[in-house]
Design an enzyme around this catalytic site. Structure first.
Site, PDB file in Angstrom:
ATOM      1  CB  SER A 180      -0.263   2.001  -1.787  1.00  0.00           C
ATOM      2  OG  SER A 180      -1.624   2.266  -2.089  1.00  0.00           O
ATOM      3  CE1 TYR A 193       1.756   6.485  -3.221  1.00  0.00           C
ATOM      4  CE2 TYR A 193      -0.438   5.644  -3.697  1.00  0.00           C
ATOM      5  CZ  TYR A 193       0.655   5.738  -2.853  1.00  0.00           C
ATOM      6  OH  TYR A 193       0.638   5.080  -1.649  1.00  0.00           O
TER       7      TYR A 193
END
Length: 315
Positions: A180, A193
Site C-alpha cells: 500500500s 496497518y
C-alpha cells in the site's frame, strides 16, 4: 481538383498509419509479455483475492508455471478450474496449489518446503497478501497489532527468507512486493496497518541492496486501496468543514482496479522495475510534501481528523 485530392487524404492516411503502428506496438508488447514469463515459475500469495486472481490469469496466459497460494482450498480449486477449463494445455501449465495462511506462522517452514517441492525453485515471487484495519490507536489491542504484523510483515518476510536460497544459488529471481502507499505515507486511523506496511517496505528495500550482487531483482509496487467494486455516488447534505483535508483524504483512498494493478505488476516483472507508485496525482504530491514540507502535511491531516470528530459529535 485532382491536385487537391492527395491533400484531402493526408489526414485519413495518417490516422490509418498511426492506428496500424499502435496495433503493431500493442501486439509486440503483448507477445513480449507472454514470452518473458513463459516457463517461469511464478508464486502468487493470496491468489484467490481479486488482485491475485487477475495476476493468476495474466501469468497463466503468458505460459508461466504457477504456484497459487491461499488460505481457502475450495477457492483455490475454483481458481484452478477457471484457469484450466478453457486453456490450451500446449501453451499453458496446470497450476500447483498450496495452502498458505500467514496468520499461522508455525506452518511457514512446511509451506516453504511445499512450494519448493513443486518445481525445486522460484523465478518470480509476488507477495500480495494483506490485512487491513481502520480504528483509533487506543482501541487496537496488542493481539490485533500482532495479527496485522504477522499478515503484512512477518509472513511475507519469512516466506522470502525461505525461498531466497535457491534464487541465490541460481543467481536469478524476481521478488515483487505489492504494498500500500501507506507504506510510505501514513494517514490517521490506520496506525497498525500503516506500521506493518512501513515495516515490510523497509524490509524489501534492505533486501534489494543485499541481493543485487546475486542478480536478484526486488520490486515494490505501492498503490492506493484496491477497489474491486463500482464506485457508488454518495450525496452529502453539507460540505466538510475542511475542504483541503477532505480532498486529500478522498484522493488517498481513491482505489485502483485489480485488473489495472495486475497489468502494472506484469509490466514490473517484464521490465524489472524496482519501484512503482500507482496512485493519482494528489497522493504522489503528498509523498513529496511529506519530505519537503512535513509540518504543512501534518497540519492538514490533523485538521481533517478534528473536523471528522466534530462532524460525528454533531450528528
Amino acid at each position: 481538383m485532382i491536385m487537391a485530392l492527395p491533400s484531402v487524404l493526408v489526414l485519413p492516411v495518417l490516422i490509418v498509419v498511426a492506428a496500424g503502428v499502435y496495433y503493431v506496438y500493442t501486439e509486440v508488447m503483448h507477445f513480449m509479455s507472454k514470452s518473458l514469463v513463459q516457463n517461469k515459475v511464478v508464486v502468487i500469495t493470496d491468489a484467490v483475492s481479486g488482485l491475485g486472481t487477475e495476476c493468476a490469469q495474466l501469468f497463466h496466459k503468458g505460459g508461466a508455471r504457477l504456484v497459487l497460494c491461499g488460505s481457502n482450498w475450495d477457492k483455490l480449486e475454483s481458481l484452478y478450474d477457471a484457469l484450466t477449463n478453457d486453456a490450451d494445455p500446449r501453451e499453458t501449465f496446470a497450476p500447483k496449489l498450496v495452502i498458505l495462511d500467514f496468520s499461522n506462522m508455525d506452518s511457514m517452514e512446511d509451506v516453504v518446503g511445499e512450494v519448493l517441492e513443486c518445481y525445486g525453485y522460484v523465478d518470480v515471487l509476488v507477495c500480495n497478501s494483506s490485512m487491513k484495519l481502520k480504528a483509533p490507536v487506543q482501541s487496537v489491542s496488542l493481539e490485533l497489532d500482532k495479527n496485522i504484523m504477522d499478515m503484512n510483515y512477518f509472513g511475507p518476510s519469512t516466506l522470502v527468507k525461505g525461498l531466497l536460497p535457491p534464487m541465490i544459488s541460481r543467481r536469478s529471481g524476481h521478488i515483487v512486493l505489492v504494498n500500500s502507499i501507506q507504506g510510505r505515507l501514513a494517514i490517521p486511523f490506520r496506525s497498525s496497518y500503516a506500521a506493518s506496511k512501513h515495516a515490510v517496505q523497509a524490509f524489501f528495500e534492505c533486501l534489494r541492496a543485499e541481493v543485487e550482487e546475486y542478480g536478484i531483482v526486488v520490486s515494490t509496487v505501492s498503490h492506493t486501496f484496491i477497489n474491486a467494486s463500482d464506485p457508488a455516488t454518495v450525496e452529502e447534505p453539507t460540505p466538510p468543514p475542511n475542504r483541503l483535508a477532505a480532498f486529500i483524504k478522498s484522493q488517498l483512498t481513491h482505489g485502483v482496479r485489480p485488473s489495472v494493478l495486475a497489468n502494472e505488476i506484469m509490466q514490473t516483472v517484464n521490465r524489472k522495475r524496482k519501484e512503482v507508485v500507482l496512485a493519482h496525482p494528489i497522493p504522489r504530491v503528498a509523498l513529496y510534501v511529506r519530505s519537503l514540507l512535513p509540518h504543512f502535511l501534518f497540519a492538514v491531516v490533523a485538521a481533517g481528523v478534528k473536523d471528522s470528530v466534530l462532524t460525528v459529535q454533531m450528528q
